[in-house]
Every structure is written in structure tokens, then in C-alpha cells.
Design a protein around this motif. Structure first.
Motif, short mmCIF file in Angstrom:
data_model
loop_
_atom_site.label_atom_id
_atom_site.label_comp_id
_atom_site.label_asym_id
_atom_site.label_seq_id
_atom_site.Cartn_x
_atom_site.Cartn_y
_atom_site.Cartn_z
N SER A 323 0.83 -1.21 0.00
CA SER A 323 0.00 0.00 0.00
C SER A 323 0.87 1.26 0.00
O SER A 323 0.58 2.23 -0.72
CB SER A 323 -0.92 -0.01 1.22
OG SER A 323 -1.68 1.17 1.27
N MET A 324 1.93 1.25 0.80
CA MET A 324 2.83 2.41 0.87
C MET A 324 3.47 2.68 -0.49
O MET A 324 3.54 3.84 -0.95
CB MET A 324 3.92 2.17 1.92
CG MET A 324 4.92 3.32 2.05
SD MET A 324 6.30 2.91 3.15
CE MET A 324 7.28 1.86 2.06
N LEU A 325 3.91 1.65 -1.17
CA LEU A 325 4.60 1.80 -2.45
C LEU A 325 3.66 2.30 -3.54
O LEU A 325 3.98 3.24 -4.28
CB LEU A 325 5.24 0.47 -2.86
CG LEU A 325 6.34 -0.06 -1.93
CD1 LEU A 325 6.75 -1.46 -2.35
CD2 LEU A 325 7.54 0.86 -1.97
N THR A 326 2.51 1.65 -3.66
CA THR A 326 1.59 2.04 -4.74
C THR A 326 1.01 3.43 -4.51
O THR A 326 0.81 4.20 -5.45
CB THR A 326 0.44 1.02 -4.86
OG1 THR A 326 -0.22 0.87 -3.59
CG2 THR A 326 0.97 -0.33 -5.31
N SER A 327 0.72 3.77 -3.25
CA SER A 327 0.19 5.10 -2.95
C SER A 327 1.21 6.19 -3.27
O SER A 327 0.86 7.24 -3.83
CB SER A 327 -0.21 5.20 -1.47
OG SER A 327 -1.26 4.32 -1.18
N THR A 328 2.46 5.95 -2.92
CA THR A 328 3.51 6.93 -3.22
C THR A 328 3.66 7.12 -4.73
O THR A 328 3.80 8.25 -5.21
CB THR A 328 4.86 6.48 -2.62
OG1 THR A 328 4.71 6.28 -1.21
CG2 THR A 328 5.93 7.54 -2.85
N GLY A 329 3.61 6.02 -5.47
CA GLY A 329 3.69 6.13 -6.93
C GLY A 329 2.53 6.90 -7.51
O GLY A 329 2.68 7.75 -8.40
#
Length: 452
Positions: A323-329
Motif C-alpha cells: 500500500s505504501m509503495l503504490t500510494s507513493t507512486g
């Protein structure tokens, strides 16, 4: 009493207001007739469609005309369909050519022929000629009912013409000058007619530095041109230089408002509505929104396929950071796309400086991906029981995701504009879904490679 409460009261006592036999009905009717046409037109949205005819036909004719021009095109067509042919013709005769064209744009061919029969021959020819232009072009939004003067007129004769035709023709602080064949020569200011010698001819005082708009120019480009040159009125000409009409600051404001509304809809992957929300059929909105949501749902399932394929690789530790990775992207791409969409809309980003913009964004992507990668490493390290290899996989994945997100957010609007598609589509749910798929794919591939 606020206007909203007044509308509620009028709606509650609608029948009394139309009949005007009770004291309350007479008071409300008098208040309705005293309203500004724009406010009175808004009341039509508060009542059911079966009441529209009663309200409209009860009003005095002059009040009907004033309110009719303020209604949405959808409601105008509905009212016209309710009127008798004679009343319809009387109402259409009082509208300007531009207002008629806007209303007729949405008619079927058969209905258009019926309505054109109700117009005078001269007006009919003007409407037909305007309907040939794309509604999104300069020709489709220009004002044709405007006064021009011939270059060989004297100032004295020009003043007499203005005094004579003023009630029938619109004229502005800037008056355009043509030759005998209606080719644009330039423009004069109203003060020129006052300050110059009455015996001078217009070709002696005409200004030739005017900004011209080709009839086929897209309306968004018209906004950019007039904003760039800081002009409040511009002439529209055809390929041979013949004067066709003008675009005024009022039209410019309407275009900016419409373009902004359409961009908001497209950013949310919703097709722009021709009328207001409440006037648009429920089924039409349902199909428009549902089709996009179904498409995005199916596209998002690709992420699930990728996760299922790498299920053996992604232990619980790695799943915690998806979730952290996709949201940041998604956030990074949204920032970039918003900047370039706004730049393209205002003319700040053009083909002349697009390379400079791309290089700037790539540099920004490199620095941001490094900074966010370091922060991601520290965040993962504090929750990993010192799993350095896993933290490295998360950090590198985030770097790659941010880099791709910013590059994609920069390029997608440019590609869409090149394909003649509104760049605003490259924002919102569409871009977020695409980045989810790419982000998860990058994360799974990089993590699999590192820990294997």
C-alpha cells in the motif's frame, strides 16, 4: 428571505402562484416577475417538468424571452417542444443568431428542419452557416451579430451609422473595419471617432495590429491566444481573410468555465455532461460511470494476477508495504500530471519548451526517488528486525516506482494531446489504476530478483 427559501415557498404554493387568486399566490407571482431573469431561470430547476409549461406560458412574453435566454439548452428544447408553432416562432425570432445556434446544435436533422422553417430567411441562412462549424471551434462560439464599418467611410458617416443601428447591432469599444468585399482591414476605437477629424476616412486612422482568430481554431487555443495578447475582443476570419464575427471577453469567460468543468469530469473518468446533472437522464449517467468503473475494475485485477504469480516470493513482511509503495507512486504521478495539464491548458508548456519541461521533471524524478527511497529504507528497517536485504528490495522498488510514475505522469498528457485527446484524461482514477499495476509489477519483479 434567501432565494433558496423563496424557491421552496414558490414550489410549495405553485398552483396558487399560477392561478393568483389567493393573497399568497399573488404576492409570490409578483415576487417571481420582479426577479432577475437569471434567478427566475434557476427556479425552473426546482419544479417538475410537468409544471414547466404552466409557469412559462403564464408569464408575460417579454419576461419569457428574458428568462428563456438564461435557461440551459436542454430545458430550452423541452420548452420549445411544449409550445404551439406560432408561440415557438415568436420566441425564436427574439433570440440572437448565436443563441439559436447553441440550441439547434443538439437537434436531430428532422427537428432542425422543422425549427428552421420558423425563422426568417436571413436568420435561417445565418444559423445554417454557423452550424457548419465545429461547436468547439472559434467559428462555433463567435458572435456574428456585430457591427462593422467599411474602410472608405468617413468618420462623420460612421457616427451616423452607429447612431442609427445601435439598437439592432452589437458594437463594442473596438469596431472592426472591412473593405467592400468584407475582408478585414483592421480596427478603430470609439475614441477615434470622437477625437479625429470628421472628414477623415477610416482607412486613414485604422489600426492594423489586431490579433485574428482562424475560424477552425480550437476554442481552448482561442483562450490561450487572447490571454497571451491580453485582448478582450478578437475578430474571427476564414482562410481568405473574410470577416466572420468576433469573440468577446464574455464568450472567453464562458469557454474557460466550460473547459474547466469538462476537465474536472475527465479527471474523474466521467464523460462531460451536455446539460446540468439533474437534466441528464439517469440511465445515461449510469452507463457512462458504470462502463468506466467496470473497465478500471478489470484493469485493476491485473495487479491481483501479478501478486498471485509472485505469491511464493512475497512473505508477510513484503506484503505490509504494498500500500505504501503504490500510494507513493500514485501521488507522484498525480502531482506531475496536474502540473503538465495545467501548463498545457494555460499555454505555459508548448512544443517550444516541452523538452526543457521533460528534462526538468526527469531531474526532479531522480532526486525525489532517491530521497523517498532512503525514507522507505529507514521505515522498513525499523519494522523488519534488521532484514537488510528486504529493506533494500523495498527501497529500490520505491525508487523505481517514483521514477516511472513521474515520467509517466509527464508523458501521458503530452501523448494524449498529440493524439488530439484531452490531456485531462491522464489524471485521476485512470492514472492511479495504471500506476497500481505498474507499481505492484515493479515491486514483485525487483523483490523476487533481490531475495532470490
Amino acid at each position: 428571505m434567501t432565494i433558496q427559501k423563496t424557491f421552496e415557498q414558490m414550489s410549495r404554493y405553485f398552483n396558487d402562484m399560477i392561478i393568483q387568486k389567493s393573497t399568497m399566490g399573488s404576492l409570490l407571482w409578483s415576487e417571481f416577475l420582479a426577479m432577475h431573469p437569471a434567478d427566475a431561470a434557476q427556479f425552473f430547476n426546482y419544479i417538475d417538468k410537468d409544471r414547466v409549461q404552466d409557469l412559462f406560458t403564464t408569464m408575460p412574453f417579454e419576461k419569457r424571452v428574458a428568462i428563456f435566454t438564461k435557461l440551459s439548452d436542454t430545458l430550452k428544447l423541452h420548452i420549445l417542444s411544449l409550445l404551439a408553432e406560432k408561440e415557438r416562432g415568436q420566441l425564436l425570432a427574439r433570440l440572437s443568431i448565436d443563441e439559436l445556434t447553441d440550441v439547434f446544435d443538439d437537434l436531430s436533422d428532422d427537428a432542425l428542419r422543422e425549427y428552421l422553417k420558423l425563422l426568417h430567411k436571413k436568420d435561417r441562412q445565418k444559423v445554417v452557416s454557423l452550424l457548419k462549424f465545429d461547436p468547439e471551434s472559434a467559428g462555433g462560439i463567435m458572435d456574428t451579430d456585430v457591427l462593422t464599418l467599411m474602410a472608405d467611410f468617413t468618420i462623420e458617416k460612421s457616427i451616423k451609422i452607429l447612431q442609427r443601428l445601435q439598437p439592432e447591432k452589437a458594437f463594442y469599444q473596438t469596431i472592426f473595419v472591412t473593405d467592400q468585399d468584407n475582408r478585414l482591414e483592421g480596427y478603430i476605437k470609439l475614441e477615434d471617432l470622437v477625437l479625429k477629424n470628421p472628414k477623415f476616412r477610416l482607412f486613414d486612422i485604422v489600426h492594423t495590429d489586431n490579433v485574428t482568430i482562424p475560424a477552425q481554431e480550437d476554442r481552448q487555443e482561442v483562450v490561450n491566444i487572447m490571454t497571451h495578447y491580453d485582448v478582450s475582443i478578437a475578430p474571427v476570419i476564414d482562410k481568405e481573410g473574410f470577416f466572420l464575427g468576433v469573440i468577446t471577453s464574455d464568450t472567453l469567460v464562458d469557454v474557460v468555465e466550460q473547459e474547466a468543468s469538462e476537465d474536472i469530469y475527465r479527471m474523474a473518468t466521467v464523460s462531460p455532461m451536455e446539460g446540468s446533472y439533474l437534466e441528464t437522464p439517469f440511465v445515461k449517467i449510469l452507463i457512462q460511470r458504470g462502463s468506466w468503473l467496470v473497465f478500471l475494475l478489470l484493469a485493476q485485477s491485473i495487479s491481483g494476477m501479478v501478486l498471485a504469480y509472485y505469491e511464493a516470493t512475497l512473505a508477510f513482511f513484503y506484503l505490509r508495504f504494498i500500500s505504501m509503495l503504490t500510494s507513493t507512486g500514485g501521488n507522484a504521478s498525480s502531482q506531475t500530471s496536474a502540473i503538465i495539464i495545467q501548463g498545457l491548458a494555460t499555454g505555459q508548456i508548448t512544443s517550444a519548451n516541452v523538452k526543457k519541461f521533460l528534462w526538468r521533471e526527469i531531474s526532479m524524478a531522480a532526486i525525489l526517488s532517491f530521497v523517498l527511497g532512503v525514507v522507505a529504507f529507514m521505515r522498513a528497517y525499523t519494522a523488519s528486525s534488521h532484514n537488510l536485504l528486504g529493506c533494500l528490495a523495498i527501497s529500490i522498488s520505491l525508487c523505481a516506482i517514483v521514477m516511472v510514475s513521474i515520467v509517466l505522469g509527464s508523458c501521458m498528457p503530452l501523448i494524449l494531446k498529440k493524439l488530439k485527446v484531452d490531456p485531462a484524461h491522464a489524471a485521476g482514477p485512470l492514472l492511479a489504476t495504471l500506476m497500481d499495476i505498474i507499481g505492484i509489477t515493479l515491486y514483485c519483479v525487483i523483490t523476487h530478483y533481490i531475495i532470490s
